[in-house]
Write an enzyme that holds these catalytic residues in place. Structure first.
Site, PDB file in Angstrom:
ATOM      1  N   TYR A   1      -1.374  -0.919  10.224  1.00 14.13           N
ATOM      2  CA  TYR A   1      -1.360  -1.263   9.097  1.00 14.13           C
ATOM      3  C   TYR A   1      -0.242  -0.793   7.846  1.00 14.13           C
ATOM      4  O   TYR A   1       0.520  -1.149   7.136  1.00 14.13           O
ATOM      5  CB  TYR A   1      -3.144  -0.743   9.011  1.00 14.13           C
ATOM      6  CG  TYR A   1      -3.467  -1.568   6.704  1.00 14.13           C
ATOM      7  CD1 TYR A   1      -3.886  -2.058   6.322  1.00 14.13           C
ATOM      8  CD2 TYR A   1      -3.059   0.067   5.842  1.00 14.13           C
ATOM      9  CE1 TYR A   1      -3.835  -2.373   5.450  1.00 14.13           C
ATOM     10  CE2 TYR A   1      -3.694  -0.287   4.851  1.00 14.13           C
ATOM     11  CZ  TYR A   1      -3.578  -1.341   3.854  1.00 14.13           C
ATOM     12  OH  TYR A   1      -3.724  -1.390   2.770  1.00 14.13           O
TER      13      TYR A   1
ATOM     14  N   SER B   1       0.870  -0.728   0.408  1.00 10.52           N
ATOM     15  CA  SER B   1       0.139  -0.182   0.310  1.00 10.52           C
ATOM     16  C   SER B   1       1.139   1.464  -0.111  1.00 10.52           C
ATOM     17  O   SER B   1       2.095   1.227   0.682  1.00 10.52           O
ATOM     18  CB  SER B   1      -1.239   0.189   0.511  1.00 10.52           C
ATOM     19  OG  SER B   1      -1.665   1.441   1.368  1.00 10.52           O
TER      20      SER B   1
HETATM   21  P1  NAP Z   1     -11.817  -5.158  -1.309  1.00  8.39           P
HETATM   22  O1  NAP Z   1     -12.779  -4.064  -1.891  1.00  8.39           O
HETATM   23  O2  NAP Z   1     -12.271  -5.004   0.823  1.00  8.39           O
HETATM   24  O3  NAP Z   1     -11.541  -6.912  -1.249  1.00  8.39           O
HETATM   25  C1  NAP Z   1     -11.385  -7.583  -0.409  1.00  8.39           C
HETATM   26  C2  NAP Z   1     -10.839  -8.616  -0.516  1.00  8.39           C
HETATM   27  O4  NAP Z   1     -10.466  -9.456  -0.213  1.00  8.39           O
HETATM   28  C3  NAP Z   1     -12.863  -9.310  -0.887  1.00  8.39           C
HETATM   29  O5  NAP Z   1     -12.771 -10.271  -1.818  1.00  8.39           O
HETATM   30  C4  NAP Z   1     -12.780 -10.362   0.460  1.00  8.39           C
HETATM   31  O6  NAP Z   1     -13.852 -11.098   0.271  1.00  8.39           O
HETATM   32  C5  NAP Z   1     -11.335 -10.841   0.716  1.00  8.39           C
HETATM   33  N1  NAP Z   1     -10.596 -10.838   2.358  1.00  8.39           N
HETATM   34  C6  NAP Z   1     -10.601  -9.832   3.146  1.00  8.39           C
HETATM   35  N2  NAP Z   1     -10.971 -10.866   4.029  1.00  8.39           N
HETATM   36  C7  NAP Z   1     -10.079 -11.780   3.208  1.00  8.39           C
HETATM   37  C8  NAP Z   1      -8.866 -12.650   4.503  1.00  8.39           C
HETATM   38  N3  NAP Z   1      -8.411 -12.752   5.883  1.00  8.39           N
HETATM   39  N4  NAP Z   1      -8.439 -13.844   3.801  1.00  8.39           N
HETATM   40  C9  NAP Z   1      -8.665 -14.121   2.650  1.00  8.39           C
HETATM   41  N5  NAP Z   1      -9.606 -13.216   1.340  1.00  8.39           N
HETATM   42  C10 NAP Z   1      -9.588 -11.997   2.162  1.00  8.39           C
HETATM   43  O7  NAP Z   1     -10.184  -4.780  -0.292  1.00  8.39           O
HETATM   44  P2  NAP Z   1      -9.462  -3.282  -1.755  1.00  8.39           P
HETATM   45  O8  NAP Z   1      -9.865  -2.245  -1.086  1.00  8.39           O
HETATM   46  O9  NAP Z   1      -9.081  -3.982  -2.937  1.00  8.39           O
HETATM   47  O10 NAP Z   1      -8.006  -4.632  -0.677  1.00  8.39           O
HETATM   48  C11 NAP Z   1      -7.309  -5.347  -1.773  1.00  8.39           C
HETATM   49  C12 NAP Z   1      -5.801  -5.688  -1.205  1.00  8.39           C
HETATM   50  O11 NAP Z   1      -5.456  -4.476  -1.881  1.00  8.39           O
HETATM   51  C13 NAP Z   1      -5.280  -4.887   0.036  1.00  8.39           C
HETATM   52  O12 NAP Z   1      -4.771  -6.112   0.847  1.00  8.39           O
HETATM   53  C14 NAP Z   1      -4.974  -3.583   0.413  1.00  8.39           C
HETATM   54  O13 NAP Z   1      -4.630  -3.429   1.475  1.00  8.39           O
HETATM   55  C15 NAP Z   1      -4.481  -3.154  -0.837  1.00  8.39           C
HETATM   56  N6  NAP Z   1      -4.782  -1.777  -0.842  1.00  8.39           N
HETATM   57  C16 NAP Z   1      -5.921  -1.529  -0.842  1.00  8.39           C
HETATM   58  C17 NAP Z   1      -6.129   0.269  -1.672  1.00  8.39           C
HETATM   59  C18 NAP Z   1      -7.650   0.851  -1.319  1.00  8.39           C
HETATM   60  O14 NAP Z   1      -7.455   2.103  -1.638  1.00  8.39           O
HETATM   61  N7  NAP Z   1      -8.609   0.616  -1.742  1.00  8.39           N
HETATM   62  C19 NAP Z   1      -4.742   0.948  -1.371  1.00  8.39           C
HETATM   63  C20 NAP Z   1      -4.069   0.321  -0.921  1.00  8.39           C
HETATM   64  C21 NAP Z   1      -3.145  -0.676  -0.570  1.00  8.39           C
HETATM   65  P3  NAP Z   1     -14.546 -12.241   1.758  1.00  8.39           P
HETATM   66  O15 NAP Z   1     -15.061 -10.927   2.574  1.00  8.39           O
HETATM   67  O16 NAP Z   1     -14.953 -12.556   0.925  1.00  8.39           O
HETATM   68  O17 NAP Z   1     -12.816 -12.800   2.759  1.00  8.39           O
END
Ligand code: NAP
Length: 260
Positions: free
Chosen positions: A165, A152
């Site tokens: 985090y 991130s």
């Molecule tokens: P999201 O839209 O909330 O999607 C999260 C996905 O991960 C869902 O499919 C969820 O499904 C699954 N999940 C959550 N906890 C889990 C676990 N313990 N084991 C397996 N699956 C799990 O999140 P996102 O924003 O795409 O984030 C994805 C990654 O990008 C993360 O690592 C986050 O830290 C990183 N990131 C995001 C952002 C941002 O701005 N969005 C920025 C920087 C980094 P279920 O609920 O069915 O498990």
């Protein structure tokens, strides 16, 4: 989950098998879709069966070769099931994208309880390493592979709201370097996607906050929030033979660059 349809997909990842964690929504789902469009057989996974079923159904309707299984990355037995599913349905593993990540609280590092620390470090940092160790013999059998960790922008520019985090995502930069070194001799490349603010459920709390949004836009050169699809081209490239001489690299997809 049924056996994925083996349509002969042409593309830079044809005949590859990709495992993507946390891939039923947001960035992970967009990555799973893109890798499948590139010709890979993709194993979709997340904690909830209904999310897995929904994601698999959508992608199969698009004619993509996917299968799915439940995998909470913090649970050893679920990780084993994920590996078993990839082997059983797709015959091997070439690509691993460790996308699942959590942030259970908003607050400072020193205000985080031991339980919060354990959860964040277990899911965000330990799980990618443990899953990779479970997959490794199978990647080695294929003569090499590609691994993408998802960090991130908080690793480079920590937010006060995201204490532990921030630390976990910085650790992933180090994990990328260490694993790249350890696995180079096996022909396995390890690189890191570093997303900035991407519009997903995960970031909803931040991008809906007007004060945060104002501060964000002042610092954000491209003046827009990213979409999950903004992340997929880089992952597709890093997984492909076009990136065969790139390993140990962390690349920011944030609309600005936080480093030299
Ligand atoms: P999201 O839209 O909330 O999607 C999260 C996905 O991960 C869902 O499919 C969820 O499904 C699954 N999940 C959550 N906890 C889990 C676990 N313990 N084991 C397996 N699956 C799990 O999140 P996102 O924003 O795409 O984030 C994805 C990654 O990008 C993360 O690592 C986050 O830290 C990183 N990131 C995001 C952002 C941002 O701005 N969005 C920025 C920087 C980094 P279920 O609920 O069915 O498990």
């Amino acid at each position: 989950m049924g056996i994925p349809e083996r349509r002969s997909m042409s593309g830079k990842l044809s005949n590859r098998v990709a495992v993507v964690t946390g891939s039923t929504d947001g960035i992970g789902f967009a990555i799973a879709r893109r890798l499948a469009q590139d010709g890979a057989h993709v194993v979709v996974s997340s904690r909830k069966q209904q999310n897995v079923d929904r994601a698999v159904a959508i992608l199969q309707t698009e004619g993509l070769s996917v299968t799915g299984t439940v995998c909470h990355v913090g649970k050893a037995e679920d990780r084993e099931q994920l590996v078993a599913t990839a082997l059983e349905h797709c015959g091997g593993i070439d690509v691993l994208v460790c996308n699942a990540g959590v942030n259970p609280v908003v607050g400072s590092t020193l205000g985080s309880s031991e339980q919060v620390w354990d959860k964040i470090l277990s899911v965000n940092v330990k799980a990618p390493a443990l899953l990779l160790s479970q997959l490794l013999p199978h990647m080695e059998k294929r003569g090499g592979g590609s691994v993408i960790l998802v960090s991130s922008i908080a690793a480079y520019t920590p937010s006060v709201e995201l204490g532990a985090y921030n630390v976990s995502k910085t650790a992933l930069l180090g994990l990328t370097k260490t694993l790249a070194l350890e696995l180079a001799m096996k022909g396995i490349r390890v690189n890191c996607l570093v997303p900035g603010m991407i519009k997903t459920n995960f970031s909803k709390m931040l991008h809906k906050d007007e004060v945060f949004w104002k501060r964000f836009k002042e610092n954000q050169r491209l003046q827009r929030i990213g979409q999950p699809e903004d992340c997929v081209g880089l992952v597709s490239f890093l997984c492909s033979p076009e990136a065969s001489y790139i390993t140990g690299e962390s690349i920011v997809v944030a609309g600005f660059s936080p480093r030299l």
